[in-house]
Motif scaffolding. Structure first.
Motif, PDB file in Angstrom:
ATOM      1  N   ALA A 171       0.841  -1.204   0.000  1.00  0.00           N
ATOM      2  CA  ALA A 171       0.000   0.000   0.000  1.00  0.00           C
ATOM      3  C   ALA A 171       0.876   1.253   0.000  1.00  0.00           C
ATOM      4  CB  ALA A 171      -0.901  -0.002   1.232  1.00  0.00           C
ATOM      5  N   ASN A 172       0.318   2.340  -0.517  1.00  0.00           N
ATOM      6  CA  ASN A 172       0.988   3.635  -0.463  1.00  0.00           C
ATOM      7  C   ASN A 172      -0.082   4.699  -0.231  1.00  0.00           C
ATOM      8  OD1 ASN A 172       2.525   5.910  -0.660  1.00  0.00           O
ATOM      9  ND2 ASN A 172       3.154   5.621  -2.784  1.00  0.00           N
ATOM     10  N   GLU A 173      -0.359   4.966   1.040  1.00  0.00           N
ATOM     11  CA  GLU A 173      -1.417   5.906   1.380  1.00  0.00           C
ATOM     12  C   GLU A 173      -0.999   7.356   1.190  1.00  0.00           C
ATOM     13  OE1 GLU A 173      -2.782   5.061   5.296  1.00  0.00           O
ATOM     14  OE2 GLU A 173      -3.605   3.088   4.765  1.00  0.00           O
ATOM     15  N   GLU A 174       0.275   7.612   0.916  1.00  0.00           N
ATOM     16  CA  GLU A 174       0.755   8.985   0.705  1.00  0.00           C
ATOM     17  C   GLU A 174       0.736   9.387  -0.769  1.00  0.00           C
ATOM     18  OE1 GLU A 174       4.589   9.258   2.429  1.00  0.00           O
ATOM     19  OE2 GLU A 174       3.876   8.998   4.494  1.00  0.00           O
ATOM     20  N   LEU A 175       0.300   8.493  -1.648  1.00  0.00           N
ATOM     21  CA  LEU A 175       0.257   8.789  -3.072  1.00  0.00           C
ATOM     22  C   LEU A 175      -0.673   9.970  -3.344  1.00  0.00           C
ATOM     23  CD1 LEU A 175       1.473   7.517  -5.655  1.00  0.00           C
ATOM     24  CD2 LEU A 175      -0.697   6.317  -5.956  1.00  0.00           C
ATOM     25  N   THR A 176      -0.220  10.894  -4.192  1.00  0.00           N
ATOM     26  CA  THR A 176      -1.027  12.079  -4.478  1.00  0.00           C
ATOM     27  C   THR A 176      -0.765  12.557  -5.910  1.00  0.00           C
ATOM     28  OG1 THR A 176      -1.660  14.270  -3.660  1.00  0.00           O
ATOM     29  CG2 THR A 176       0.689  13.730  -3.641  1.00  0.00           C
ATOM     30  N   TRP A 177      -1.271  13.715  -6.256  1.00  0.00           N
ATOM     31  CA  TRP A 177      -1.197  14.249  -7.606  1.00  0.00           C
ATOM     32  C   TRP A 177       0.240  14.543  -8.034  1.00  0.00           C
ATOM     33  CZ3 TRP A 177      -5.439  15.641 -10.823  1.00  0.00           C
ATOM     34  CH2 TRP A 177      -6.688  15.427 -10.255  1.00  0.00           C
ATOM     35  N   ALA A 178       0.540  14.237  -9.292  1.00  0.00           N
ATOM     36  CA  ALA A 178       1.769  14.728  -9.911  1.00  0.00           C
ATOM     37  C   ALA A 178       1.511  16.155 -10.390  1.00  0.00           C
ATOM     38  CB  ALA A 178       2.173  13.843 -11.079  1.00  0.00           C
ATOM     39  N   THR A 179       2.523  17.011 -10.287  1.00  0.00           N
ATOM     40  CA  THR A 179       2.353  18.430 -10.614  1.00  0.00           C
ATOM     41  C   THR A 179       3.397  18.878 -11.635  1.00  0.00           C
ATOM     42  OG1 THR A 179       1.505  18.884  -8.391  1.00  0.00           O
ATOM     43  CG2 THR A 179       2.249  20.762  -9.681  1.00  0.00           C
ATOM     44  N   THR A 180       2.951  19.639 -12.620  1.00  0.00           N
ATOM     45  CA  THR A 180       3.850  20.189 -13.634  1.00  0.00           C
ATOM     46  C   THR A 180       3.756  21.713 -13.619  1.00  0.00           C
ATOM     47  OG1 THR A 180       3.647  18.238 -15.064  1.00  0.00           O
ATOM     48  CG2 THR A 180       4.421  20.285 -16.084  1.00  0.00           C
ATOM     49  N   LYS A 181       4.915  22.368 -13.469  1.00  0.00           N
ATOM     50  CA  LYS A 181       4.995  23.827 -13.504  1.00  0.00           C
ATOM     51  C   LYS A 181       5.532  24.242 -14.865  1.00  0.00           C
ATOM     52  CE  LYS A 181       6.160  23.825  -8.591  1.00  0.00           C
ATOM     53  NZ  LYS A 181       7.201  24.163  -7.575  1.00  0.00           N
ATOM     54  N   THR A 182       4.855  25.193 -15.507  1.00  0.00           N
ATOM     55  CA  THR A 182       5.229  25.610 -16.850  1.00  0.00           C
ATOM     56  C   THR A 182       5.317  27.125 -16.935  1.00  0.00           C
ATOM     57  OG1 THR A 182       4.093  23.681 -17.788  1.00  0.00           O
ATOM     58  CG2 THR A 182       4.657  25.463 -19.297  1.00  0.00           C
ATOM     59  N   GLY A 183       6.385  27.621 -17.521  1.00  0.00           N
ATOM     60  CA  GLY A 183       6.556  29.054 -17.752  1.00  0.00           C
ATOM     61  C   GLY A 183       6.843  29.331 -19.218  1.00  0.00           C
ATOM     62  N   ASN A 184       6.443  30.513 -19.694  1.00  0.00           N
ATOM     63  CA  ASN A 184       6.609  30.844 -21.104  1.00  0.00           C
ATOM     64  C   ASN A 184       6.716  32.355 -21.265  1.00  0.00           C
ATOM     65  OD1 ASN A 184       5.118  31.838 -23.690  1.00  0.00           O
ATOM     66  ND2 ASN A 184       5.814  29.778 -24.208  1.00  0.00           N
ATOM     67  N   PHE A 185       7.648  32.790 -22.090  1.00  0.00           N
ATOM     68  CA  PHE A 185       7.775  34.203 -22.457  1.00  0.00           C
ATOM     69  C   PHE A 185       7.896  34.272 -23.977  1.00  0.00           C
ATOM     70  CE2 PHE A 185       9.410  33.999 -18.138  1.00  0.00           C
ATOM     71  CZ  PHE A 185       8.723  35.049 -17.544  1.00  0.00           C
ATOM     72  N   GLY A 186       7.086  35.152 -24.587  1.00  0.00           N
ATOM     73  CA  GLY A 186       7.073  35.175 -26.040  1.00  0.00           C
ATOM     74  C   GLY A 186       6.905  36.563 -26.620  1.00  0.00           C
ATOM     75  N   LEU A 187       7.152  36.635 -27.925  1.00  0.00           N
ATOM     76  CA  LEU A 187       7.031  37.871 -28.696  1.00  0.00           C
ATOM     77  C   LEU A 187       6.299  37.547 -29.987  1.00  0.00           C
ATOM     78  CD1 LEU A 187       7.931  40.879 -29.210  1.00  0.00           C
ATOM     79  CD2 LEU A 187       9.925  39.888 -30.384  1.00  0.00           C
ATOM     80  N   ASP A 188       5.217  38.279 -30.268  1.00  0.00           N
ATOM     81  CA  ASP A 188       4.483  38.152 -31.529  1.00  0.00           C
ATOM     82  C   ASP A 188       4.696  39.429 -32.334  1.00  0.00           C
ATOM     83  OD1 ASP A 188       3.415  35.711 -30.627  1.00  0.00           O
ATOM     84  OD2 ASP A 188       1.762  36.750 -29.634  1.00  0.00           O
ATOM     85  N   PHE A 189       4.925  39.294 -33.632  1.00  0.00           N
ATOM     86  CA  PHE A 189       5.202  40.486 -34.420  1.00  0.00           C
ATOM     87  C   PHE A 189       4.597  40.357 -35.818  1.00  0.00           C
ATOM     88  CE2 PHE A 189       8.746  37.551 -34.938  1.00  0.00           C
ATOM     89  CZ  PHE A 189       8.864  37.468 -36.322  1.00  0.00           C
ATOM     90  N   GLY A 190       4.397  41.529 -36.453  1.00  0.00           N
ATOM     91  CA  GLY A 190       3.923  41.585 -37.824  1.00  0.00           C
ATOM     92  C   GLY A 190       4.518  42.795 -38.528  1.00  0.00           C
ATOM     93  N   PHE A 191       4.873  42.619 -39.795  1.00  0.00           N
ATOM     94  CA  PHE A 191       5.433  43.687 -40.605  1.00  0.00           C
ATOM     95  C   PHE A 191       4.696  43.779 -41.939  1.00  0.00           C
ATOM     96  CE2 PHE A 191       8.890  42.772 -37.693  1.00  0.00           C
ATOM     97  CZ  PHE A 191       9.457  44.010 -37.447  1.00  0.00           C
ATOM     98  N   LEU A 192       4.818  44.940 -42.564  1.00  0.00           N
ATOM     99  CA  LEU A 192       4.263  45.150 -43.906  1.00  0.00           C
ATOM    100  C   LEU A 192       2.777  44.829 -43.936  1.00  0.00           C
ATOM    101  CD1 LEU A 192       7.160  43.523 -45.973  1.00  0.00           C
ATOM    102  CD2 LEU A 192       6.890  45.936 -45.328  1.00  0.00           C
ATOM    103  N   ARG A 193       2.043  45.519 -43.070  1.00  0.00           N
ATOM    104  CA  ARG A 193       0.598  45.306 -42.932  1.00  0.00           C
ATOM    105  C   ARG A 193       0.272  43.841 -42.644  1.00  0.00           C
ATOM    106  NH1 ARG A 193      -2.023  49.089 -47.756  1.00  0.00           N
ATOM    107  NH2 ARG A 193      -1.095  51.069 -47.055  1.00  0.00           N
TER     108      ARG A 193
END
Length: 247
Positions: A171-193
């Protein structure tokens, strides 16, 4: 169940969402096996009584998931954006005190091309946005009764065959959720209309308490227990450029 609310006041835009989700699974399985027919039979299931060995196995599994979620989006003059979200999830397969976990997240963006000081600064610039995000997600992909010790049966082969029962897993009564931490930094751009558009971003991800079957001595049972044992990290960058004459 989902409730949404939207409000515009002046240059401000606000929309909010509240949600509730629930699912329940009831799995009932009946398995029969027959062997050792004295005579060949073509009667299918109607000839089962002619078998010398008859086995009937029945299994029952039940589990449930419950989730509460909320999200708020805000932007001012289509320049400044802020989003906050929150989830609280529960899974019946974990033991008391470990069933629930919280997963918040936040993101923000700034459309620089809408600012007066950016006008005519970069020749041909049509659109420019900076953005970033950070959040947590969860994983509960285990069997319905993975936290419990299990038993199995077998037959001895010494002298007369005898039925015996043994512990199959720990038995493993301490089993719990797995957790994923995610970070993101971005740049969106457009040129010439916006004939030329693209994105550039960096990201990183870290998973903790990953649900993994532990390697352990076979003398403790045939099935390895599941534990929050693993960790994983990833990071990188990516970009994309598009060109279209149909703008």
């Amino acid at each position: 169940n989902v409730f949404t609310y939207t409000k515009d006041f002046g240059k401000n835009h606000l929309d909010a969402m509240l949600g509730y989700t629930r699912d329940a699974t009831h799995q009932n399985q009946l398995k029969t096996a027959y062997s050792g027919f004295k005579l060949p039979t073509v009667l299918g299931s109607y000839g089962q009584n002619l078998a010398t060995t008859q086995q009937i196995n029945k299994t029952l599994k039940e589990w449930q998931n419950v989730g509460y979620m909320a999200r708020v989006n805000y932007n001012y003059a289509n320049k400044y954006y802020l989003t906050a979200n929150f989830r609280r999830d529960g899974f019946s397969g974990f033991t008391k005190g470990s069933k629930w976990a919280n997963f918040p997240g936040v993101s923000a963006a700034w459309t620089l091309s809408q600012e007066d000081f950016m006008q005519n600064v970069i020749p041909g610039l049509s659109f420019l946005k900076l953005r970033g995000s950070y959040g947590l997600t969860g994983n509960q992909s285990i069997e319905a009764y993975a936290t419990l010790a299990t038993v199995a049966s077998g037959y001895t082969w010494y002298d007369a065959s005898s039925l015996y029962i043994y512990q199959n897993s720990l038995a493993n009564e301490e089993l719990t959720w797995a957790t994923t931490k995610t970070g993101n930094f971005g740049l969106d751009f457009g040129f010439l209309r916006n004939r030329l558009t693209g994105t550039a971003e960096i990201f990183w991800k870290k998973s903790d308490n990953m649900l993994i079957d532990v390697i352990y001595p076979g003398i403790l049972g045939d099935k390895a227990p599941t534990a929050n044992y693993g960790a994983f990290k990833a990071h990188g960058w990516e970009g994309m450029i598009n060109w279209s004459d149909k703008i």
